[in-house]
Design a protein around this motif. Structure first.
Motif, PDB file in Angstrom:
ATOM      1  N   GLY A   1       0.787  -1.494   0.307  1.00 35.25           N
ATOM      2  CA  GLY A   1       0.049   0.418   0.087  1.00 35.25           C
ATOM      3  C   GLY A   1       0.827   1.559  -0.038  1.00 35.25           C
ATOM      4  N   ARG A   2       1.842   1.324   0.120  1.00 36.11           N
ATOM      5  CA  ARG A   2       2.812   2.390  -0.378  1.00 36.11           C
ATOM      6  C   ARG A   2       3.246   2.721  -1.062  1.00 36.11           C
ATOM      7  N   SER A   3       2.849   1.461  -2.373  1.00 34.38           N
ATOM      8  CA  SER A   3       2.435   2.781  -3.739  1.00 34.38           C
ATOM      9  C   SER A   3       1.250   1.906  -4.473  1.00 34.38           C
ATOM     10  N   TRP A   4       1.075   2.635  -5.657  1.00 35.24           N
ATOM     11  CA  TRP A   4      -0.068   2.108  -6.343  1.00 35.24           C
ATOM     12  C   TRP A   4       0.256   2.853  -8.389  1.00 35.24           C
ATOM     13  N   LEU A   5       0.016   1.725  -8.879  1.00 31.65           N
ATOM     14  CA  LEU A   5       0.797   1.652 -10.241  1.00 31.65           C
ATOM     15  C   LEU A   5      -1.227   2.069 -11.339  1.00 31.65           C
ATOM     16  N   PHE A   6      -0.674   3.545 -11.652  1.00 33.42           N
ATOM     17  CA  PHE A   6      -1.887   3.923 -12.391  1.00 33.42           C
ATOM     18  C   PHE A   6      -1.975   3.231 -13.906  1.00 33.42           C
ATOM     19  N   THR A   7      -2.706   3.289 -14.996  1.00 30.65           N
ATOM     20  CA  THR A   7      -2.240   2.930 -16.885  1.00 30.65           C
ATOM     21  C   THR A   7      -3.448   3.862 -16.853  1.00 30.65           C
ATOM     22  N   LEU A   8      -2.832   4.516 -17.405  1.00 28.94           N
ATOM     23  CA  LEU A   8      -3.847   5.926 -17.630  1.00 28.94           C
ATOM     24  C   LEU A   8      -4.753   5.284 -19.751  1.00 28.94           C
ATOM     25  N   ARG A   9      -6.036   6.462 -19.697  1.00 30.48           N
ATOM     26  CA  ARG A   9      -6.218   5.368 -20.740  1.00 30.48           C
ATOM     27  C   ARG A   9      -6.067   6.360 -21.580  1.00 30.48           C
ATOM     28  N   ASP A  10      -6.374   6.564 -23.248  1.00 34.94           N
ATOM     29  CA  ASP A  10      -5.512   6.980 -24.403  1.00 34.94           C
ATOM     30  C   ASP A  10      -6.220   8.451 -24.561  1.00 34.94           C
ATOM     31  N   ALA A  11      -6.071   9.701 -23.711  1.00 39.40           N
ATOM     32  CA  ALA A  11      -6.393  11.286 -23.461  1.00 39.40           C
ATOM     33  C   ALA A  11      -5.653  12.365 -24.180  1.00 39.40           C
ATOM     34  N   ARG A  12      -5.689  13.636 -24.079  1.00 40.70           N
ATOM     35  CA  ARG A  12      -5.053  14.389 -24.591  1.00 40.70           C
ATOM     36  C   ARG A  12      -5.767  15.673 -23.628  1.00 40.70           C
ATOM     37  N   PHE A  13      -4.722  16.697 -23.462  1.00 43.34           N
ATOM     38  CA  PHE A  13      -4.699  18.023 -23.048  1.00 43.34           C
ATOM     39  C   PHE A  13      -5.348  18.549 -24.104  1.00 43.34           C
ATOM     40  N   GLN A  14      -5.872  19.624 -23.539  1.00 43.96           N
ATOM     41  CA  GLN A  14      -6.407  20.910 -23.820  1.00 43.96           C
ATOM     42  C   GLN A  14      -5.826  21.424 -25.071  1.00 43.96           C
ATOM     43  N   ASP A  15      -4.571  21.406 -24.593  1.00 47.91           N
ATOM     44  CA  ASP A  15      -3.508  22.170 -25.190  1.00 47.91           C
ATOM     45  C   ASP A  15      -3.059  21.637 -27.495  1.00 47.91           C
ATOM     46  N   GLY A  16      -3.642  19.981 -27.258  1.00 42.51           N
ATOM     47  CA  GLY A  16      -3.180  19.088 -28.292  1.00 42.51           C
ATOM     48  C   GLY A  16      -1.926  17.910 -28.108  1.00 42.51           C
ATOM     49  N   GLU A  17      -1.624  18.552 -26.861  1.00 41.13           N
ATOM     50  CA  GLU A  17      -0.349  17.208 -26.134  1.00 41.13           C
ATOM     51  C   GLU A  17      -1.410  15.785 -25.454  1.00 41.13           C
ATOM     52  N   ALA A  18      -0.346  14.456 -25.972  1.00 40.21           N
ATOM     53  CA  ALA A  18      -1.196  13.223 -24.966  1.00 40.21           C
ATOM     54  C   ALA A  18      -0.731  13.618 -23.974  1.00 40.21           C
TER      55      ALA A  18
END
Length: 499
Positions: A94-111
């Motif tokens: 419980g001292r670390s967590w691994l998060f898998t990101l979805r395919d998304a973009r910032f509002q400036d167009g960057e991934a």
């Protein structure tokens, strides 16, 4: 015992400037394209006070307008569910967590990449003052690869996914952090609407972000105005100048079309906090006398005109699990006669129901034998004295789940010896022990059980007397579909909100 240094973001009680409702080009009801709805016009009661910094209470405003989001969000039951992260798992006890990101973009167009997410969370951890969701937590984040980010804490944190749902831990594009120590939130977030224009602390313009991972919003944009006067918000809704008026004073409800009034149970309470560190209420018997003198049903029916219910405890009906797990307080002191004991009762006028609530309490406590002086100020003029323990008692409104969605976190901040938001200055070994035990639980059901045991211990001290559980009263025109008022006060506008 730690003296509270500042109240947390979830209180939303600063004095505000009134906005106006003069029409402008931004309010055009014209459709921006085939199949689109019209721009939404929204009146909000609390203006930005920190130049839209995501690390304070302005983050909640940005969240409600659909601008920002983090790795997770809360569902209706207060459970962490996917947002920018599509999945996660616990590691290292419980001292670390691994998060898998979805395919998304910032509002400036960057991934949205793991590197960008790690940088955003690292910046939040270094913010001064730190976001309330990180109180007492040392957080580090690092990219594992392009799509996975590892978030670690110095000690095991079983509620980290809940913690990361706080809008103050939203993720922004790398260019948002170009100026050291600040975050430029205009056009750099990930939500369905991008903040494109700021008019001081009176208004803001948002435009649809067409590449939002959750689908294209139905409204082409939002015009938000910040109006502290509840009557003005209600009038604007009634005359059609706005489509949504958030947080209406209950006294204005009768003047509106009933089809425009929407209510929802919230996690917000109004409670009476008694100073256990100095003054009359260091005496547990006098605290018990105050509790026995108070009839919350009078407040629910009177000050709140039925848009609140008498409190059963610290956690109300918006938390559907709480009622079935509640533990009755034990060990309460026997009430002693006040015999004319002089006390000062304080509250603030920014929430219009609170002064009336305080007047009812003044009458009830006087009837029981207390001599009560009432102090009502704007919150800005009250806060310093409140945190210094100047008053014997204070009427205060608090969303019990706003910061992390975790009841134990609230108990730790509000009722333990080292709590940063401890308005009662409570320092009780039994309470601290039970809160610590609850903090160690990682299973959701067991953590809730432990939280209710700690709640019973807090109530057993009579340091706080819960009065009412509040309902959120929002004005939403019948032409609007898909508005999202919620118990945790984090959402209002989403992809499906349109007119």
């Amino acid at each position: 015992m730690r003296t509270p240094r500042r109240l947390i973001a979830g209180l939303f009680v600063l004095p505000l400037l009134s906005g106006c409702f003069a029409s402008s080009g931004d309010d055009s009801s014209a459709s921006s394209g085939s199949g689109d709805g019209a721009r939404l016009r929204v009146a909000l009661p609390f203006a930005p006070t920190e130049n839209y910094s995501p690390y304070g209470q302005d983050a909640m405003l940005l969240s409600r307008l659909g601008v920002i989001e983090g790795l997770t969000k809360l569902d209706a039951n207060g459970t962490a569910v996917p947002a920018l992260a599509e999945s996660w798992s616990s590691e290292n006890g419980g001292r670390s967590w691994l998060f898998t990101l979805r395919d998304a973009r910032f509002q400036d167009g960057e991934a949205v990449t793991a590197k960008a997410v790690a940088a955003a969370l690292t910046a939040a951890g270094k913010a001064d003052p730190a976001p309330s969701a990180l109180a007492g937590v040392k957080l580090t984040a690092a990219a594992e690869d392009d799509r996975r980010v590892r978030v670690s804490t110095a000690e095991a944190d079983p509620v980290l996914p809940l913690r990361l749902s706080n809008p103050s831990l939203a993720v922004f594009a790398p260019k948002a952090y170009a100026k050291k120590g600040t975050v430029n939130v205009q056009g750099t977030a990930t939500g369905p609407f991008a903040l494109t224009r700021i008019d001081g602390d009176t208004a803001a313009t948002l435009d649809r972000f067409d590449d939002y991972w959750g689908g294209r919003a139905q409204a082409p944009g939002v015009t938000a105005r910040f109006v502290s006067d509840g009557t003005a918000r209600a009038n604007a809704l009634r005359t059609g100048d706005v489509d949504i008026a958030e947080s209406l004073p209950v006294a204005q409800v009768a003047s509106l079309d009933k089809d425009d009034v929407h209510e929802v149970d919230t996690a917000r309470n109004t409670s009476l906090y008694l100073d256990t560190r100095s003054g009359a209420f260091t005496d547990a018997g006098l605290r018990a006398a105050a509790r026995e003198a108070i009839d919350p049903s009078v407040i629910a029916k009177g000050a709140y005109e039925g848009y609140a219910v008498p409190a059963r405890g610290l956690f109300g009906p918006a938390l559907t699990w709480a009622a079935g797990k509640r533990v009755e307080p034990t060990g309460r002191a026997r009430a002693t006669g006040p015999d004319g004991e002089r006390i000062t009762l304080a509250t603030y006028s920014d929430r219009p129901e609170l002064p009336e609530t305080a007047q009812v309490l003044q009458q009830q406590l006087r009837k029981a034998g207390f001599e009560v002086k009432l102090e009502v100020r704007t919150y800005a003029r009250l806060e310093g004295d409140l945190l210094d323990g100047t008053f014997d008692a204070a009427v205060f409104s608090r969303n019990m789940m706003l910061d992390t969605g975790d009841p134990v976190t609230v108990l730790a901040s509000d009722y333990t010896c080292d709590g940063s938001n401890n308005l009662s200055f409570l320092c009780d070994r039994k309470v601290d022990k039970l809160v610590a035990a609850a903090q160690a639980e990682s299973d959701t059901a067991e953590r809730q059980d432990a939280a209710m045991k700690a709640e019973a211990a807090v109530l057993g001290t009579d340091a706080v007397i819960p009065l009412v559980h509040l309902k959120l009263v929002a004005g939403i025109a019948t032409s609007v579909r898909g508005a999202l008022p919620d118990p945790y006060e984090r959402t209002l506008i989403g992809t499906g909100t349109r007119r």
